[in-house]
Motif scaffolding. Structure first.
Motif, short mmCIF file in Angstrom:
data_model
loop_
_atom_site.label_atom_id
_atom_site.label_comp_id
_atom_site.label_asym_id
_atom_site.label_seq_id
_atom_site.Cartn_x
_atom_site.Cartn_y
_atom_site.Cartn_z
N GLU A 33 73.17 47.44 103.81
CA GLU A 33 73.41 46.38 102.84
C GLU A 33 73.62 47.00 101.47
OE1 GLU A 33 70.93 43.02 103.21
OE2 GLU A 33 71.25 42.33 101.15
N THR A 34 74.57 46.46 100.74
CA THR A 34 74.88 46.94 99.40
C THR A 34 74.71 45.80 98.40
OG1 THR A 34 76.51 48.48 100.31
CG2 THR A 34 76.64 48.05 97.95
N ALA A 35 74.24 46.11 97.22
CA ALA A 35 74.05 45.10 96.18
C ALA A 35 74.65 45.59 94.88
CB ALA A 35 72.56 44.79 96.00
N ALA A 36 74.89 44.68 93.98
CA ALA A 36 75.37 44.99 92.64
C ALA A 36 74.56 44.20 91.62
CB ALA A 36 76.86 44.66 92.51
N VAL A 37 74.44 44.75 90.42
CA VAL A 37 73.72 44.06 89.35
C VAL A 37 74.58 44.06 88.09
CG1 VAL A 37 71.42 44.63 90.23
CG2 VAL A 37 72.55 46.21 88.67
N ASP A 38 74.33 43.11 87.22
CA ASP A 38 75.04 43.04 85.94
C ASP A 38 74.26 43.84 84.90
OD1 ASP A 38 76.38 42.49 83.64
OD2 ASP A 38 76.18 40.32 83.75
N TYR A 39 74.55 45.12 84.83
CA TYR A 39 73.86 45.98 83.87
C TYR A 39 74.57 45.98 82.51
CZ TYR A 39 77.64 49.25 84.91
OH TYR A 39 78.87 49.83 85.07
N VAL A 40 75.73 45.36 82.43
CA VAL A 40 76.51 45.37 81.19
C VAL A 40 75.97 44.36 80.19
CG1 VAL A 40 78.79 45.07 80.17
CG2 VAL A 40 78.57 46.12 82.44
N LEU A 76 70.37 51.07 87.60
CA LEU A 76 69.84 51.73 88.79
C LEU A 76 69.03 50.80 89.69
CD1 LEU A 76 68.69 55.02 87.03
CD2 LEU A 76 70.89 54.51 88.09
N MET A 77 69.03 49.51 89.43
CA MET A 77 68.17 48.61 90.20
C MET A 77 68.87 47.93 91.35
SD MET A 77 65.28 49.13 89.04
CE MET A 77 64.48 47.90 90.07
N ALA A 78 70.15 48.20 91.60
CA ALA A 78 70.84 47.57 92.72
C ALA A 78 70.15 47.82 94.06
CB ALA A 78 72.29 48.06 92.78
N PRO A 79 69.59 49.03 94.31
CA PRO A 79 68.91 49.25 95.59
C PRO A 79 67.77 48.29 95.85
CG PRO A 79 69.28 51.32 94.48
CD PRO A 79 69.63 50.25 93.50
N ALA A 80 67.05 47.91 94.79
CA ALA A 80 65.91 47.02 94.98
C ALA A 80 66.35 45.62 95.40
CB ALA A 80 65.09 46.94 93.69
N TYR A 81 67.59 45.26 95.08
CA TYR A 81 68.11 44.00 95.56
C TYR A 81 68.64 44.13 96.99
CZ TYR A 81 67.90 41.96 90.87
OH TYR A 81 67.46 41.46 89.67
N ALA A 82 69.11 45.31 97.35
CA ALA A 82 69.68 45.49 98.68
C ALA A 82 68.61 45.54 99.75
CB ALA A 82 70.52 46.77 98.72
N VAL A 83 67.47 46.13 99.45
CA VAL A 83 66.46 46.37 100.47
C VAL A 83 65.86 45.11 101.07
CG1 VAL A 83 64.19 47.38 100.90
CG2 VAL A 83 65.89 48.66 99.61
N PRO A 84 65.47 44.10 100.28
CA PRO A 84 64.77 42.96 100.88
C PRO A 84 65.62 42.05 101.75
CG PRO A 84 64.26 43.18 98.55
CD PRO A 84 65.44 44.04 98.82
N THR A 85 66.96 42.25 101.80
CA THR A 85 67.88 41.44 102.61
C THR A 85 67.69 39.95 102.36
OG1 THR A 85 66.40 41.27 104.54
CG2 THR A 85 67.89 43.17 104.43
N GLN A 86 67.63 39.58 101.08
CA GLN A 86 67.59 38.18 100.69
C GLN A 86 68.77 37.92 99.78
OE1 GLN A 86 63.97 36.58 99.20
NE2 GLN A 86 62.67 37.92 100.42
N PRO A 87 69.16 36.64 99.59
CA PRO A 87 70.29 36.33 98.71
C PRO A 87 70.05 36.84 97.30
CG PRO A 87 69.68 34.41 100.02
CD PRO A 87 68.61 35.45 100.24
N LEU A 88 71.10 37.31 96.66
CA LEU A 88 70.99 37.79 95.29
C LEU A 88 70.74 36.61 94.35
CD1 LEU A 88 73.89 40.36 95.10
CD2 LEU A 88 71.47 40.84 95.21
N PRO A 89 70.01 36.83 93.27
CA PRO A 89 69.77 35.75 92.32
C PRO A 89 71.04 35.38 91.58
CG PRO A 89 68.96 37.82 91.43
CD PRO A 89 69.37 38.09 92.86
N THR A 90 71.20 34.12 91.27
CA THR A 90 72.36 33.68 90.50
C THR A 90 72.09 33.71 89.01
OG1 THR A 90 71.60 31.39 90.72
CG2 THR A 90 73.16 32.19 92.37
N ASP A 91 70.82 33.69 88.64
CA ASP A 91 70.43 33.74 87.24
C ASP A 91 69.52 34.94 87.04
OD1 ASP A 91 68.59 31.57 84.92
OD2 ASP A 91 69.70 33.45 84.64
N PRO A 92 70.04 36.06 86.50
CA PRO A 92 69.21 37.27 86.37
C PRO A 92 67.98 37.07 85.50
CG PRO A 92 71.54 37.76 86.03
CD PRO A 92 71.40 36.26 86.03
N SER A 93 68.00 36.10 84.59
CA SER A 93 66.85 35.90 83.71
C SER A 93 65.72 35.17 84.41
CB SER A 93 67.27 35.10 82.47
OG SER A 93 67.69 33.80 82.83
N ASN A 94 65.99 34.60 85.58
CA ASN A 94 64.96 33.88 86.33
C ASN A 94 64.31 34.83 87.30
OD1 ASN A 94 63.37 32.16 87.79
ND2 ASN A 94 64.98 30.69 88.29
#
Length: 404
Positions: free
Chosen positions: A293-300, A307-325
């Motif tokens: 599984e691969t994930a992407a984050v809005d670091y811009v 460097l935190m994309a791996p932490a989103y990829a590992v749990p195999t859950q849907p990515l958050p739509t609101d990064p501030s939440n």
């Protein structure tokens, strides 16, 4: 026609020792190192003259002449020239993505065997001509009359002879990987001592792995190196503590040359196949690649660190739509069995025939979700992105990152 996915066997790998930048591999390019790695793999598994299903590999930074890098490496190797090959590029996740691509083809029955790999040279980085010179030369080549050529030549300036030197910063923020890591370390409150302890343990573990022969069937000597050149078996927390920080800002900076990843040159490859192909060639199956599984984050724009994309990829859950939440972030306590299974490379002591999962993950990344990001850091991050040296934050495509 619906195809049933079949198991993807991992038969083994090969790499050359990693060398320091501007060290023993300074005169070797990406093609040289990848070819040597493929030759070592072919020799280890009896693939000389063999037509493999396909080879996929790539490099993060390469010369324009290396537009067909992997195919050229195959043609220069012991593999059959009838072996198809193509390039892949996904930043520092290039090798992992190549592995996922060929594994999917094996699972679908499109190929029976494949090689995936990656290569990079920090020593042989491309140096481009100055952008002003490039534009002037293109205008000169388009000129048709003497007057047009004269006008184009008049646009040349002395400053145009200064080349565009390689930079260790990504284009959106202008920050290097070390700069991003320093921001992440501050955000997750990972202190200097913890970083130094991890770095020292890493050197000790690598030295121990060499001593017990773990790399005997995984590495091919190259240009005089038989071990990774950046290995420091005598490294200690006390010695690392004396180094000055090189990444981060202010008196609380924690990242030094000793606990940061060095720039290096090297290449690696892995052989995968169907179980039937492995049996036909008399090769034992070491493991199975069952998921990725691969994930992407809005670091811009301040949503998350680079460097935190791996932490989103590992749990195999849907990515958050609101990064501030933060409540939408993956829950570290919910882990599918395919996630908690370790990789053979990350746990050398486990049985090599163990069923493993190759994931876009960093060791321990999933456990860091237990730490809450402080809102004041988010405010600083957004302020830095807006008023930093890279200029105002711009909307646009966000780079996809997976760890490497």
């Amino acid at each position: 026609m619906v195809r049933t996915a079949r198991p993807v066997a991992i038969l083994g790998g090969n790499r050359i020792p990693f060398a320091k930048r501007n060290g023993p591999y300074a005169a070797a390019g990406n093609q040289d190192m990848l070819t040597a790695t493929l030759d070592g793999l072919a020799a280890r598994f009896g693939l000389a003259g063999e037509r493999v299903g396909e080879v996929a590999a790539g490099a993060v930074v390469k010369h324009s002449r290396d537009y067909n890098l992997t195919r050229e490496a195959v043609l220069g190797s012991q593999l059959s020239p009838w072996t198809p090959a193509y390039d892949v590029q996904q930043a520092c996740g290039t090798g992992l993505e190549a592995t996922v691509l060929v594994a999917n083809k094996i699972a679908l029955g499109q190929v029976d065997s494949a090689i995936a790999g990656g290569v990079d040279s920090a020593s042989d980085a491309p140096i481009a001509v100055n952008e002003g010179l490039r534009r002037a030369l293109l205008q000169l080549s388009r000129a048709r009359t003497p007057a047009q050529r004269l006008r184009a030549a008049a646009g040349l300036r002395p400053g145009h002879v200064v080349p565009e030197l390689p930079r260790n910063g990504e284009p959106r923020t202008g920050l290097s990987m070390g700069d991003h890591a320093a921001i992440t370390a501050e955000a997750w409150e990972i202190g200097r001592q913890a970083q130094d302890e991890l770095a020292a343990a890493s050197h000790r573990n690598l030295a121990a792995a060499y001593e017990r022969g773990f790399f005997d069937d995984l590495m091919t000597p190259y240009l005089g190196l038989t071990r990774d050149q950046n290995l420091r078996p005598d490294s200690s927390v006390e010695a690392l503590a004396r180094l000055k920080p090189v990444f981060g800002e202010g008196p609380d900076a924690t990242m030094t040359a000793g606990n940061s990843t060095p720039l290096s040159d090297g290449a690696s490859a892995v052989l995968l196949s169907s179980e039937e192909w492995a049996a036909d060639h008399g090769l034992p199956v070491l493991a199975h690649l069952v998921d990725a599984e691969t994930a992407a984050v809005d670091y811009v724009h301040g949503g998350e660190g680079l460097l935190m994309a791996p932490a989103y990829a590992v749990p195999t859950q849907p990515l958050p739509t609101d990064p501030s939440n933060t409540s939408q972030r993956p829950n570290p306590t919910i882990r599918a069995s395919r996630v908690t299974t370790a990789t053979a490379a990350a746990a050398p002591a486990m049985p090599r025939r163990a069923r493993v999962v190759v994931t876009a993950a960093l060791n321990g990344a999933r456990d860091r979700w237990a730490v809450r990001v402080r809102h004041r850091w988010r405010a600083r991050w957004r302020e830095r992105r807006v008023a930093g040296p890279a200029g105002p934050a711009r909307a646009g495509r966000v780079s996809t990152r997976s760890p490497g």
